[in-house]
Design an enzyme around this catalytic site. Structure first.
Site, PDB file in Angstrom:
ATOM      1  N   ASP A   1       0.858  -1.182   0.000  1.00 45.47           N
ATOM      2  CA  ASP A   1       0.000   0.000   0.000  1.00 45.47           C
ATOM      3  C   ASP A   1       0.891   1.227   0.000  1.00 45.47           C
ATOM      4  O   ASP A   1       1.900   1.267   0.720  1.00 45.47           O
ATOM      5  CB  ASP A   1      -0.884   0.030   1.261  1.00 45.47           C
TER       6      ASP A   1
ATOM      7  N   LYS B   1      -3.566   4.116  -2.975  1.00 46.46           N
ATOM      8  CA  LYS B   1      -3.735   5.562  -2.966  1.00 46.46           C
ATOM      9  C   LYS B   1      -2.609   6.273  -2.217  1.00 46.46           C
ATOM     10  O   LYS B   1      -2.234   5.888  -1.141  1.00 46.46           O
ATOM     11  CB  LYS B   1      -5.060   5.883  -2.270  1.00 46.46           C
TER      12      LYS B   1
END
Ligand SMILES: C[S@@+](CC[C@H](N)C(=O)[O-])C[C@H]1O[C@@H](n2cnc3c(N)ncnc32)[C@H](O)[C@@H]1O
Length: 255
Positions: free
Chosen positions: A34, A55
């Site tokens: 991530d 993200k």
């Protein structure tokens, strides 16, 4: 063909990953992590190629089908592939889609659990999850808002402590305020609400409010909100932060 490890990084701090997770990172050829995973966590994988997915602040999220393909392609080309995800790898992410992609491709995988956000917040504030509780994602990106409203009402009526994940985002600014309105219809005004922000990270912040006064603006994307039950209490301390706890004992006749 290699093996994929879906590993939970925990809530933030590099020493809140499991020993097994850290050890497997040390054997990795490729780590798909991530984008927001604590950078020090990647030191556990000194020899691996590191690829950030998902993200970053101010950027668009990588499409999930593309992440699935990256994991499968990495496993076809390398021996040990780690998919490193925040908290627990299977909780409120889209790891089920990653798991199904691996199943379909016939690739061997193992899940290594991690400390999820509500446990990290609970550990900081006392024992709010000391008795029956539930966890609900407030994101209506992948499920209808009417379903979320219904579940909130039912679990509040059932007397469960509620941990809310994904309370707000830029695209979902009003949902938490609406959730508080629904809960105020069902629960007493003085029930404690914990705003646990960035637990286990340097910018951690824990605040407590009464349900009657709880404001959605106290939460952001890095916050897990814990709403107590009628049994939940606050211990006010003079020189240290207050504590919140939910006792195991529930008297006869309580909801
Ligand atoms: C997509 S979910 C992922 C949850 C993650 N898999 C877990 O097990 O914690 C993201 C949400 O988790 C919560 N969260 C993640 N890390 C957190 C932390 N360190 N402190 C408080 N809440 C956190 C926030 O509610 C955030 O919006």
């Amino acid at each position: 063909m290699g093996k994929v490890y879906l590993i939970g990084a925990g809530p933030g701090a590099a020493d809140l990953i499991t020993v097994r997770g850290a050890r497997l990172l040390g054997t990795a050829d490729v780590v798909l992590h991530d984008a927001l995973v604590e950078p020090a966590m990647l030191d556990y994988a000194p020899h691996a190629r590191k690829i950030a997915v998902g993200k970053r602040c101010g950027q668009r999220s990588t499409a999930q089908h593309f992440i699935n393909k990256q994991i499968v392609d990495a496993a076809l080309a390398h021996d040990v592939v780690v998919r490193l995800k925040g908290g627990d790898p299977m909780l409120f992410g889209r790891a089920d889609e990653e798991m199904r992609a691996l199943e379909e491709a016939g690739i061997d995988y193992e899940v290594v659990p991690g400390i999820t956000a509500m446990l990290a917040v609970a550990a900081r504030i006392g024992a709010p999850l000391g008795h029956d509780f539930c966890a609900i994602s407030l994101s209506d990106n992948l499920k209808p808002w009417s379903l979320i409203e219904n579940r909130l009402r039912l679990v509040a009526e059932a007397g469960l402590v509620i941990a809310l994940y994904n309370p707000v985002s830029k695209a979902r600014p009003w949902q938490l305020g609406k959730a508080f309105d629904i809960l105020r219809e069902v629960l007493p005004a003085d029930i404690p609400v914990v705003f646990g922000r960035a637990a286990g990270r340097p910018d951690e912040r824990m605040t407590i409010a009464r349900l009657a006064d709880a404001e959605a603006s106290s939460a952001d994307m890095a916050t897990c909100v814990i709403i107590g039950s009628a049994e939940t209490r606050v211990i006010v301390r003079e020189t240290k932060p207050d504590l919140v706890y939910t006792p195991r004992f529930v008297k006869e006749g309580a909801r």
